[in-house]
Design a protein around this motif. Structure first.
Motif, PDB file in Angstrom:
ATOM      1  N   GLN A 297      -1.121   1.912  -0.441  1.00  0.00           N
ATOM      2  CA  GLN A 297      -1.967   2.403   0.644  1.00  0.00           C
ATOM      3  C   GLN A 297      -2.879   1.288   1.131  1.00  0.00           C
ATOM      4  O   GLN A 297      -3.205   0.356   0.395  1.00  0.00           O
ATOM      5  N   PRO A 298      -3.291   1.348   2.402  1.00  0.00           N
ATOM      6  CA  PRO A 298      -4.198   0.326   2.921  1.00  0.00           C
ATOM      7  C   PRO A 298      -5.582   0.467   2.322  1.00  0.00           C
ATOM      8  O   PRO A 298      -6.051   1.569   2.042  1.00  0.00           O
ATOM      9  N   ASN A 299      -6.223  -0.670   2.128  1.00  0.00           N
ATOM     10  CA  ASN A 299      -7.574  -0.686   1.585  1.00  0.00           C
ATOM     11  C   ASN A 299      -8.299  -1.878   2.208  1.00  0.00           C
ATOM     12  O   ASN A 299      -8.193  -3.002   1.722  1.00  0.00           O
ATOM     13  N   GLY A 300      -9.045  -1.632   3.296  1.00  0.00           N
ATOM     14  CA  GLY A 300      -9.660  -2.729   4.020  1.00  0.00           C
ATOM     15  C   GLY A 300      -8.601  -3.626   4.621  1.00  0.00           C
ATOM     16  O   GLY A 300      -7.679  -3.162   5.296  1.00  0.00           O
ATOM     17  N   SER A 301      -8.706  -4.935   4.375  1.00  0.00           N
ATOM     18  CA  SER A 301      -7.711  -5.877   4.881  1.00  0.00           C
ATOM     19  C   SER A 301      -6.539  -6.047   3.921  1.00  0.00           C
ATOM     20  O   SER A 301      -5.644  -6.861   4.176  1.00  0.00           O
ATOM     21  N   ASP A 302      -6.513  -5.293   2.819  1.00  0.00           N
ATOM     22  CA  ASP A 302      -5.437  -5.368   1.826  1.00  0.00           C
ATOM     23  C   ASP A 302      -4.542  -4.140   1.916  1.00  0.00           C
ATOM     24  O   ASP A 302      -4.922  -3.098   2.457  1.00  0.00           O
ATOM     25  N   SER A 320       1.063  -3.251 -10.639  1.00  0.00           N
ATOM     26  CA  SER A 320       0.095  -2.826  -9.634  1.00  0.00           C
ATOM     27  C   SER A 320      -0.586  -4.075  -9.116  1.00  0.00           C
ATOM     28  O   SER A 320      -0.571  -5.128  -9.756  1.00  0.00           O
ATOM     29  N   GLY A 321      -1.180  -3.966  -7.937  1.00  0.00           N
ATOM     30  CA  GLY A 321      -1.830  -5.136  -7.365  1.00  0.00           C
ATOM     31  C   GLY A 321      -2.152  -4.925  -5.905  1.00  0.00           C
ATOM     32  O   GLY A 321      -2.497  -3.821  -5.482  1.00  0.00           O
ATOM     33  N   ALA A 322      -2.014  -5.974  -5.114  1.00  0.00           N
ATOM     34  CA  ALA A 322      -2.387  -5.890  -3.703  1.00  0.00           C
ATOM     35  C   ALA A 322      -1.626  -6.927  -2.901  1.00  0.00           C
ATOM     36  O   ALA A 322      -1.269  -8.003  -3.397  1.00  0.00           O
ATOM     37  N   TRP A 323      -1.381  -6.570  -1.649  1.00  0.00           N
ATOM     38  CA  TRP A 323      -0.850  -7.493  -0.656  1.00  0.00           C
ATOM     39  C   TRP A 323      -1.995  -7.791   0.298  1.00  0.00           C
ATOM     40  O   TRP A 323      -2.477  -6.913   0.998  1.00  0.00           O
ATOM     41  N   HIS A 324      -2.474  -9.043   0.294  1.00  0.00           N
ATOM     42  CA  HIS A 324      -3.589  -9.441   1.146  1.00  0.00           C
ATOM     43  C   HIS A 324      -3.034  -9.765   2.532  1.00  0.00           C
ATOM     44  O   HIS A 324      -2.479 -10.846   2.754  1.00  0.00           O
ATOM     45  N   GLU A 330      -0.705 -14.662   4.292  1.00  0.00           N
ATOM     46  CA  GLU A 330      -0.503 -13.471   3.475  1.00  0.00           C
ATOM     47  C   GLU A 330      -0.270 -13.885   2.020  1.00  0.00           C
ATOM     48  O   GLU A 330       0.283 -14.943   1.741  1.00  0.00           O
ATOM     49  N   ARG A 331      -0.657 -12.995   1.105  1.00  0.00           N
ATOM     50  CA  ARG A 331      -0.520 -13.309  -0.315  1.00  0.00           C
ATOM     51  C   ARG A 331      -0.372 -12.012  -1.097  1.00  0.00           C
ATOM     52  O   ARG A 331      -1.035 -11.017  -0.794  1.00  0.00           O
ATOM     53  N   THR A 332       0.494 -12.022  -2.096  1.00  0.00           N
ATOM     54  CA  THR A 332       0.713 -10.867  -2.962  1.00  0.00           C
ATOM     55  C   THR A 332       0.268 -11.206  -4.372  1.00  0.00           C
ATOM     56  O   THR A 332       0.597 -12.288  -4.891  1.00  0.00           O
ATOM     57  N   GLU A 333      -0.492 -10.300  -4.985  1.00  0.00           N
ATOM     58  CA  GLU A 333      -0.944 -10.472  -6.365  1.00  0.00           C
ATOM     59  C   GLU A 333      -0.598  -9.218  -7.154  1.00  0.00           C
ATOM     60  O   GLU A 333      -0.887  -8.110  -6.711  1.00  0.00           O
TER      61      GLU A 333
END
Length: 488
Positions: A297-302, A320-324, A330-333
């Motif tokens: 799900q979106p969370n701010g700019s992530d 689990s993590g985030a796609w910035h 762009e960056r995935t962690e």
């Protein structure tokens, strides 16, 4: 004009400047037609109104739309617009627009106080023109059968009338915009999210502001739903329940070349929706990897990845993590855990069969790379991991694996000492346990403490392995157990 037995006949011809037409008829897509072209008009007055047709070669006019409707100013696309009455009724008529062999639009209109209002419209494209049918219910219906279509290009188009346009004097006011009600699409190649899907059939129906879809093709098979934006889901929500999902390679798009997309600036809002995917069979690069679950799900700019899970008969991966999404790049962690019951079975799903036997393994680590989650790239991979494995056996060394597991196998070690250990290593090195830590910097794995303990030997490894170039530079210390070479 002339009066005849059938009524008044009108014939006219000339040229049309589409810049002027945009000001007179502010309808959807009209701002994407530019230039000047010829036209011809033929009409005859009847009891149910004027029956007429207008034709144009569209030579000299450009249509800025994706295939199959786009064209340059130099090319021709014969267009025919025809109006006919409805069985003698004066309150209804049909307007059809044929764009050469590319497609046809049929609009059913109701005429109130002299003003026509479109109630139903059917858009036909490709081979669907040969079996037109009719619009099922009020709204816009699309039926297309095409060799290829790029959904990304169509979604990028704003179908609204030009914001600055205003009807000229005497022009009919624009009606309320019709909503798209249903889509039936067949495509040999369909491009979406920069990936090409093969032999796909899509059936979509509107349910209020939401959509229900059925997908059948070589790469995807199942159902999906799109839920419109709401207070708790500002970007909308997509849910997919798939029996099969094969993720096409991104380089397959546009004839094998990567489609480079500019990264959005940090000021651009995160438009990615909430996502819930469940695929019983997930395939990548022709390999069946297992049962995939993904929730994000979106969370701010992530774009926050709450759950990413892949399970097969060899084990599971949970992450689990985030796609910035925002920022210069762009960056995935991800933080991931591998719970592997049988490393051999697990690796076979990823294309490395018969590399290892048994070896229940746990891996915990953090990983980050440039790009989206689907753009996993060894060259920009950074992170660290800790591995702990139980008893297993390296069966053989295969250059194809080219990663850390390949360099751990001792089968390739030559006779380095006077004692002959061929009976120990020829069938692969069996071990009781393996453990260690690994750091990853730009796709290069480095370890100062990796240990493999077995009845035949204890091995300590230090050095690096370059994942992108499949090269290794390792120091291996082997402490053989002489007891394995002599009978009791």
């Amino acid at each position: 004009g002339a009066a005849g037995d059938g009524g008044l006949h009108v014939n006219a011809n000339g040229s049309a400047d589409f810049a002027l037409l945009r000001a007179f008829y502010p309808v959807a897509f009209v701002d994407r037609v530019t230039g000047v072209s010829d036209w011809r008009f033929d009409g005859m007055a009847q009891t149910d109104g004027m029956a007429w047709s207008a034709t144009s070669s569209m030579q000299g006019a450009a249509i800025d739309l994706p295939a199959p409707f786009g064209k340059s100013a130099a090319g021709a696309l014969p267009v025919r617009i025809e109006r006919r009455g409805d069985s003698g009724r004066t309150d209804r008529d049909t307007l059809s627009v044929a764009l050469g062999s590319a497609g046809t639009v049929v609009m059913h209109r109701k005429i109130t106080a002299g003003q026509p209002v479109i109630e139903r419209a059917l858009v036909l494209a490709g081979n669907a023109v040969e079996k037109p049918g009719d619009a099922d219910r009020p709204g816009i219906w699309i039926r297309a059968d095409l060799p290829s279509i790029d959904i990304d290009d169509w979604l990028a188009i704003d179908a609204s009338p030009p914001s600055g346009a205003s009807p000229a004097a005497g022009a009919s006011p624009p009606q309320a915009q019709l909503k798209l009600a249903g889509v039936d699409l067949t495509a040999t190649r369909l491009t979406a999210l920069r990936r090409r899907f093969r032999d796909l059939n899509v059936s979509a129906r509107r349910d209020g502001d939401n959509w229900q879809l059925t997908l059948q093709g070589r790469d995807v098979d199942g159902t999906a739903a799109w839920y419109a934006a709401a207070p708790n889901t500002p970007n909308g929500r997509a849910v997919a329940r798939l029996a099969r999902f094969a993720l096409p390679r991104e380089q397959d798009v546009a004839g094998g070349a990567d489609k480079v997309e500019p990264s959005p600036p940090a000021s651009v809002a995160n438009r990615w929706p909430e996502l819930d995917i469940d695929a019983e069979r997930f395939l990548s690069k022709g390999r069946e990897l297992g049962h995939l679950r993904m929730q994000a799900q979106p969370n701010g700019s992530d774009w926050r990845i709450d759950k990413l899970e892949l399970r097969n008969d060899g084990g599971s991966i949970t992450a689990s993590g985030a796609w910035h999404v925002g920022g210069a790049a762009e960056r995935t962690e991800l933080t991931a855990r591998f719970d592997i019951r049988d490393a051999g079975t697990f690796l076979a799903h990823f294309g490395y069969p018969e590399e290892i036997r048994a070896a229940p393994t746990q891996v915990e680590g953090t990983f980050a790379w440039t790009g989206a989650p689907s753009d996993f790239d060894y060259r920009t991979l950074n992170g660290s991991l800790r591995l702990k494995s139980g008893a297993g056996q390296f069966v053989k060394i295969d250059p194809g694996i080219g990663k850390l597991i390949g360099v751990l196998s001792l089968q390739a070690l030559p006779r380095r000492i006077t004692l002959d250990f061929r009976d120990v290593f020829s069938e692969g090195f069996a071990f009781d346990e393996a453990n260690g830590t690994v750091d990853i910097v730009n796709g290069v794995l480095r370890t100062d403490a990796f240990h493999i303990n077995g009845k035949a030997a204890r091995d300590d490894l230090r050095g690096s392995a370059d994942l992108a170039h499949a090269t290794q530079q390792l120091d291996v210390r082997v402490q053989p157990s002489l007891a394995t070479s002599f009978s009791a």
